[in-house]
Design a protein around this motif. Structure first.
Motif, PDB file in Angstrom:
ATOM      1  N   VAL A   1       7.469 -30.464 -47.674  1.00  0.00           N
ATOM      2  CA  VAL A   1       8.215 -29.237 -47.389  1.00  0.00           C
ATOM      3  C   VAL A   1       7.337 -28.216 -46.681  1.00  0.00           C
ATOM      4  CG1 VAL A   1       9.525 -27.348 -48.436  1.00  0.00           C
ATOM      5  CG2 VAL A   1       9.719 -29.668 -49.361  1.00  0.00           C
ATOM      6  N   LEU A   2       6.068 -28.148 -47.068  1.00  0.00           N
ATOM      7  CA  LEU A   2       5.170 -27.186 -46.430  1.00  0.00           C
ATOM      8  C   LEU A   2       4.982 -27.490 -44.948  1.00  0.00           C
ATOM      9  CD1 LEU A   2       4.744 -26.334 -49.334  1.00  0.00           C
ATOM     10  CD2 LEU A   2       2.304 -26.190 -48.905  1.00  0.00           C
ATOM     11  N   ARG A   3       4.985 -28.768 -44.589  1.00  0.00           N
ATOM     12  CA  ARG A   3       4.880 -29.111 -43.164  1.00  0.00           C
ATOM     13  C   ARG A   3       6.098 -28.613 -42.391  1.00  0.00           C
ATOM     14  NH1 ARG A   3       1.992 -33.839 -44.949  1.00  0.00           N
ATOM     15  NH2 ARG A   3       3.920 -35.030 -45.241  1.00  0.00           N
ATOM     16  N   LEU A   4       7.274 -28.731 -42.993  1.00  0.00           N
ATOM     17  CA  LEU A   4       8.480 -28.242 -42.328  1.00  0.00           C
ATOM     18  C   LEU A   4       8.439 -26.723 -42.161  1.00  0.00           C
ATOM     19  CD1 LEU A   4      11.205 -30.397 -44.116  1.00  0.00           C
ATOM     20  CD2 LEU A   4      10.377 -30.662 -41.776  1.00  0.00           C
ATOM     21  N   LEU A   5       7.982 -26.022 -43.192  1.00  0.00           N
ATOM     22  CA  LEU A   5       7.884 -24.565 -43.089  1.00  0.00           C
ATOM     23  C   LEU A   5       6.877 -24.167 -42.015  1.00  0.00           C
ATOM     24  CD1 LEU A   5       8.003 -23.620 -46.886  1.00  0.00           C
ATOM     25  CD2 LEU A   5       9.825 -23.336 -45.193  1.00  0.00           C
TER      26      LEU A   5
ATOM     27  N   ARG B   1       8.398 -24.354 -38.690  1.00  0.00           N
ATOM     28  CA  ARG B   1       9.330 -23.245 -38.483  1.00  0.00           C
ATOM     29  C   ARG B   1       8.611 -21.898 -38.406  1.00  0.00           C
ATOM     30  NH1 ARG B   1      14.240 -24.780 -42.748  1.00  0.00           N
ATOM     31  NH2 ARG B   1      14.359 -27.022 -42.240  1.00  0.00           N
ATOM     32  N   GLU B   2       7.292 -21.937 -38.511  1.00  0.00           N
ATOM     33  CA  GLU B   2       6.439 -20.739 -38.455  1.00  0.00           C
ATOM     34  C   GLU B   2       6.760 -19.771 -39.587  1.00  0.00           C
ATOM     35  OE1 GLU B   2       6.783 -19.163 -34.490  1.00  0.00           O
ATOM     36  OE2 GLU B   2       5.484 -20.730 -33.673  1.00  0.00           O
ATOM     37  N   VAL B   3       7.074 -20.351 -40.755  1.00  0.00           N
ATOM     38  CA  VAL B   3       7.280 -19.552 -41.965  1.00  0.00           C
ATOM     39  C   VAL B   3       5.944 -19.448 -42.694  1.00  0.00           C
ATOM     40  CG1 VAL B   3       8.458 -19.425 -44.198  1.00  0.00           C
ATOM     41  CG2 VAL B   3       9.679 -20.300 -42.179  1.00  0.00           C
ATOM     42  N   PRO B   4       5.413 -18.249 -42.918  1.00  0.00           N
ATOM     43  CA  PRO B   4       4.125 -18.132 -43.611  1.00  0.00           C
ATOM     44  C   PRO B   4       4.232 -18.593 -45.063  1.00  0.00           C
ATOM     45  CG  PRO B   4       5.104 -15.961 -43.267  1.00  0.00           C
ATOM     46  CD  PRO B   4       5.952 -16.934 -42.513  1.00  0.00           C
ATOM     47  N   VAL B   5       3.197 -19.300 -45.523  1.00  0.00           N
ATOM     48  CA  VAL B   5       3.195 -19.870 -46.865  1.00  0.00           C
ATOM     49  C   VAL B   5       1.869 -19.564 -47.540  1.00  0.00           C
ATOM     50  CG1 VAL B   5       3.227 -22.005 -48.209  1.00  0.00           C
ATOM     51  CG2 VAL B   5       4.792 -21.737 -46.271  1.00  0.00           C
TER      52      VAL B   5
ATOM     53  N   TRP C   1       8.639 -21.061 -54.769  1.00  0.00           N
ATOM     54  CA  TRP C   1       8.982 -22.437 -55.121  1.00  0.00           C
ATOM     55  C   TRP C   1       8.099 -22.851 -56.285  1.00  0.00           C
ATOM     56  CZ3 TRP C   1       7.774 -27.431 -51.870  1.00  0.00           C
ATOM     57  CH2 TRP C   1       8.473 -28.517 -52.425  1.00  0.00           C
ATOM     58  N   VAL C   2       8.714 -23.006 -57.451  1.00  0.00           N
ATOM     59  CA  VAL C   2       7.979 -23.411 -58.653  1.00  0.00           C
ATOM     60  C   VAL C   2       8.005 -24.938 -58.691  1.00  0.00           C
ATOM     61  CG1 VAL C   2       7.756 -23.162 -61.140  1.00  0.00           C
ATOM     62  CG2 VAL C   2       8.720 -21.295 -59.783  1.00  0.00           C
ATOM     63  N   ARG C   3       6.962 -25.560 -58.169  1.00  0.00           N
ATOM     64  CA  ARG C   3       6.921 -27.006 -58.053  1.00  0.00           C
ATOM     65  C   ARG C   3       6.218 -27.632 -59.259  1.00  0.00           C
ATOM     66  NH1 ARG C   3       8.248 -31.930 -57.129  1.00  0.00           N
ATOM     67  NH2 ARG C   3       6.098 -32.555 -56.891  1.00  0.00           N
ATOM     68  N   ARG C   4       4.964 -27.944 -59.152  1.00  0.00           N
ATOM     69  CA  ARG C   4       4.249 -28.599 -60.249  1.00  0.00           C
ATOM     70  C   ARG C   4       2.895 -27.920 -60.482  1.00  0.00           C
ATOM     71  NH1 ARG C   4       6.318 -33.712 -62.024  1.00  0.00           N
ATOM     72  NH2 ARG C   4       8.559 -33.492 -61.736  1.00  0.00           N
TER      73      ARG C   4
ATOM     74  N   ALA D   1      13.378 -26.702 -47.655  1.00  0.00           N
ATOM     75  CA  ALA D   1      12.810 -25.784 -46.669  1.00  0.00           C
ATOM     76  C   ALA D   1      13.835 -24.732 -46.264  1.00  0.00           C
ATOM     77  CB  ALA D   1      12.318 -26.562 -45.449  1.00  0.00           C
ATOM     78  N   ASP D   2      15.102 -25.143 -46.126  1.00  0.00           N
ATOM     79  CA  ASP D   2      16.160 -24.182 -45.794  1.00  0.00           C
ATOM     80  C   ASP D   2      16.286 -23.113 -46.873  1.00  0.00           C
ATOM     81  OD1 ASP D   2      16.695 -25.642 -43.508  1.00  0.00           O
ATOM     82  OD2 ASP D   2      18.463 -26.654 -44.345  1.00  0.00           O
TER      83      ASP D   2
END
Length: 320
Positions: free
Chosen positions: A21-25, A28-32, A76-79, A311-312
């Motif tokens: 998901v981080l690669r998709l963001l 899309r040039e979404v800062p993470v 995003w609360v993942r693991r 990602a959406d």
């Protein structure tokens, strides 16, 4: 104008599923900003929260970023790793630090003003209780196998005796367990009355009728989007030997889709991994819904669709 607010991802550094998901963001040039609070806040990260007449604001600093916590778009609360305290401390000092981090930093990160949570950590925790899952599933119109949760051996034996089609045992929670230092898993398994001993009285055990299934199904829900796969496995519990199972995309029947979305709404979840047992008659029996289940093991096209849906969700942020 593009949205410059960042997405905060709470997970451990070995979470390759999050990387999808981080690669998709990134595309899309979404800062993470990625943070493992249970570990990073004891090493090279810091978190400050301030509350006053002007509202709430704060700062998260990592070796690579400085984040204004009042401007977080989504969380995003993942693991994330468990809150265990600094390794350099021992005994009650480490336990104290772990508890303070959980209730302090964990509370701050769960209360960021205006942030869009997938899922909110408190909603995740509440939705992990198996009895709550079974109760919610019934209210939402899902078919639930007859189930008894008890620490009374007599009640367990009576339940087993009344089920001619067989009964399975499953733990009410997957808890780490070791034998001679080696991690062990407690799989779903068939039980008979003679195998139920007084040890049942130590804690609640979950007994459920054995569904005469022809296949299992996983339905991964992201918002109002559902992704179904059929799982064919030689094992009662397909998780035991995933290399022996086959997975193929499958359409989710409309009544199941409607009930699953109602379930998410009732428990205030945006993500859920539903497991079903499907009979030859086409009946879908609800087994559980993991509010933070793994999903990247599914067929490539399904995995890609789920990653894009997540990602959406993270990109859109809170509803206005």
């Amino acid at each position: 104008m593009s949205d410059s607010r960042p997405v905060l991802v709470l997970t451990n550094p070995y979470d390759v599923t999050a990387d999808l998901v981080l690669r998709l963001l990134a595309e899309r040039e979404v800062p993470v900003v990625r943070l493992d609070p249970g570990a990073d806040l004891h090493t090279d990260a810091s978190l400050t929260a301030t509350y006053g007449a002007g509202g709430q604001w704060g700062t998260l600093r990592t070796p690579h970023r400085e984040l204004d916590t009042s401007r977080v778009r989504s969380v995003w609360v993942r693991r994330p790793s468990p809150y265990e305290g600094p390794r350099g401390l021992g005994g009650q000092d480490r336990r104290f630090a772990a508890e303070q981090t959980l209730w302090g930093a964990g509370g701050v990160l769960a209360s960021l003003p205006g942030a869009h949570y997938v899922n909110h950590p408190w909603r995740n925790r509440g939705a992990e209780f198996k009895p709550a899952q079974l109760s919610a599933a019934q209210r939402c119109g899902l078919r639930v196998p007859a189930t008894v949760i008890t620490n009374d051996p007599g009640e367990a034996r009576t339940f087993v005796a009344r089920q001619p089609g067989g009964v399975v045992y499953k733990p009410v929670r997957n808890t780490p367990y070791r034998v001679d230092g080696r991690p062990q898993s407690v799989w779903v398994r068939e039980v008979r009355g003679a195998g139920i001993t007084g040890a049942v009285s130590v804690c609640p055990h979950m007994f459920q009728i054995k569904v005469d299934k022809v296949f299992d199904a996983r339905v991964t829900a992201v918002g109002d989007r559902l992704f179904g796969v059929r799982i064919d496995s030689p094992d009662l519990d397909w998780r035991r030997r995933q290399d022996a199972m086959t997975c193929t995309p499958i359409d989710v029947p409309e009544p199941i889709a409607h009930a699953a979305l109602r379930y998410l709404s009732e428990l205030d979840l945006l993500f859920g991994a539903f497991d079903f047992a499907v009979t030859a008659a086409g009946d879908w029996y609800f087994l559980e819904c993991n509010p933070n289940g793994q999903w990247a093991w599914q067929p490539a096209e399904t995995t890609a669709d789920i990653a894009h849906a997540l990602a959406d969700q993270l990109e859109k942020g809170p509803d206005t």
